[in-house]
Scaffold this motif. Sequence first.
Motif, PDB file in Angstrom:
ATOM      1  N   GLU A  12     -36.764 -15.507  27.314  1.00  0.00           N
ATOM      2  CA  GLU A  12     -37.085 -15.094  28.678  1.00  0.00           C
ATOM      3  C   GLU A  12     -36.702 -13.645  28.906  1.00  0.00           C
ATOM      4  N   SER A  29     -40.875 -11.630  23.541  1.00  0.00           N
ATOM      5  CA  SER A  29     -41.875 -12.510  22.947  1.00  0.00           C
ATOM      6  C   SER A  29     -41.347 -13.944  22.962  1.00  0.00           C
ATOM      7  N   ARG A  30     -42.246 -14.889  23.185  1.00  0.00           N
ATOM      8  CA  ARG A  30     -41.838 -16.298  23.234  1.00  0.00           C
ATOM      9  C   ARG A  30     -41.624 -16.890  21.847  1.00  0.00           C
ATOM     10  N   ASN A  62     -45.113 -13.287  18.725  1.00  0.00           N
ATOM     11  CA  ASN A  62     -44.561 -14.447  18.025  1.00  0.00           C
ATOM     12  C   ASN A  62     -43.342 -14.078  17.176  1.00  0.00           C
ATOM     13  N   SER A 116     -43.766 -18.031  19.639  1.00  0.00           N
ATOM     14  CA  SER A 116     -44.607 -19.204  19.366  1.00  0.00           C
ATOM     15  C   SER A 116     -46.070 -18.774  19.360  1.00  0.00           C
ATOM     16  N   LYS A 171     -48.561 -20.536  20.110  1.00  0.00           N
ATOM     17  CA  LYS A 171     -49.226 -21.095  21.292  1.00  0.00           C
ATOM     18  C   LYS A 171     -49.019 -20.249  22.539  1.00  0.00           C
ATOM     19  N   MET A 172     -48.027 -19.358  22.510  1.00  0.00           N
ATOM     20  CA  MET A 172     -47.675 -18.586  23.701  1.00  0.00           C
ATOM     21  C   MET A 172     -48.258 -17.177  23.669  1.00  0.00           C
ATOM     22  N   TYR A 173     -49.382 -16.996  22.996  1.00  0.00           N
ATOM     23  CA  TYR A 173     -50.009 -15.672  22.908  1.00  0.00           C
ATOM     24  C   TYR A 173     -50.287 -15.077  24.290  1.00  0.00           C
ATOM     25  N   ALA A 179     -48.755 -15.595  27.080  1.00  0.00           N
ATOM     26  CA  ALA A 179     -47.472 -15.238  27.687  1.00  0.00           C
ATOM     27  C   ALA A 179     -46.929 -13.956  27.069  1.00  0.00           C
ATOM     28  N   ASP A 180     -47.100 -13.798  25.760  1.00  0.00           N
ATOM     29  CA  ASP A 180     -46.644 -12.572  25.102  1.00  0.00           C
ATOM     30  C   ASP A 180     -47.447 -11.367  25.588  1.00  0.00           C
ATOM     31  N   SER A 197     -46.019 -10.423  28.828  1.00  0.00           N
ATOM     32  CA  SER A 197     -44.674  -9.881  28.685  1.00  0.00           C
ATOM     33  C   SER A 197     -44.685  -8.442  28.202  1.00  0.00           C
TER      34      SER A 197
END
Length: 480
Positions: free
Chosen positions: A180, A288-289, A258, A291, A293-295, A297-298, A301
């Motif tokens: 986070e 970066s998260r 990632n 993961s 799957k969290m593209y 979100a990255d 961010s």
Amino acid sequence: MSDLLNQIQALSDADAVALLRRFIRALGTGLPKPELVQRQAQGIADALSLVAAPEEITSEGDIARSALQILAGDARFRESLQTMVSNAHSTFSRSDGQIEVSDLLAVLQSQVPATGGAMQQTDRTAAAQPGLVRALARHLLRTVGLQPSGTQADAEYPVWYATSRKPLDRANPSLGFGVERDHCIHYGICKVFIPKSHKVGSTGSPWWKRLLSATDDRMRVLTTDSLQVDAFFQKMQQHLRQSNVEDQDAVVFIHGFNVSFEEAALRAAQIGFDLQIKGAMAFYSWASRGSVKMYPADEASVELEETPIADFLCDMAMRTGARRVHVIAHSMGNRGLLRAVSQIAQNAERRSGVRFGQIILAAADIDARKFQELCKAYTLLSERTTLYVSSRDIAVEASGWLHDFPRAGLMPPITTAAGIDTVNATNADVSLLGHGYVAEARDVISDIHALIRHGAAPAQRFGLRLATTVDGAPYWLIGA
């Protein structure tokens, strides 16, 4: 094979050894500080011992001929070698006064493990190839009056960090950082363990390779120490002042999508260790998260990191006392860096005190048109900017498919811009995803080493070949 290579191949063992010794001695005696030559040579030897195979070459003549053929492929050495091969009493003349023994060793280090290149392999040298690097290192060090260091011991390598991530435990930042984003930037130093079994370009082998080899070559973070911002820069400044003048450079690595904080620390340490950065190796870790799957979100961010990255880079340039500050950005990290450098360039008051050395952009996951729109900022603030691209980068290709627009790091089409050197690294990276060549491909690592150490133009760097786009724009090829 050229006439010079034929002449070298025809030399007897004794003549080849004598010529190589005479060449290196003449090269070294022209330097103003012989002790610097020895220190540089020893540093190269330490690095070579990391990657050398245990086999040895029995024929010193094979060693010498191989070294001479490699050096003959470099424009800086070719003319002088031709003169010395033709005249046994000639001496080596350095017209530009810039060539050092470390240049010679670096050429050998980068080219010996490669296939092809300037070396023309005979049956004997081909069979001895696994041990050629170590044998060459020992031979050359003996020539300049040194002994090799032997097997590299386990090492601890410090990396300086700045991160926008929240600590896992605010009361105990030594536990590391999560995924986070925090409301402030945290600073500190990680100490990373480098095993003696470390291989250039690797942070550690998969479990099955470790099982087969019965060797644990994994790097790992030993400690994560937090520092207040002023103490951070004061301590780095003190550290750099204690380094040799030629080592007082700082390098900042900005990771991509990632990536966890620990992974960023390990990758920064691996890059710094393999590039032989003895000044300060730092990294900026955005939230970066970690993961696949969290593209999305990255993406969100990294868009928030423009100002923090700009502030950190300006502080590195103005508060550390570093001789030069170099920046390496990978993948999605290029988005944050491009906007940050553009912000610095647009702020005349800030820009007046900020200047960077090499800016290195690899596997850039950024819209190609946006890159060309903003990339002039790089040329305003850096000594040289290099963009590495590839046609085999599956990760950036997936991003291009997702956004339906070309990415700067993926070809075709190949992205070029005025004042920026584009290098096609397709043939340098044979990994599965083709995305990590900035840290994993030996040819690219060697090229970045030459950039950071000498700042040379592409035409002056060994292993690059000129090519042009369909529109006539120049770019460079690296790798077999």
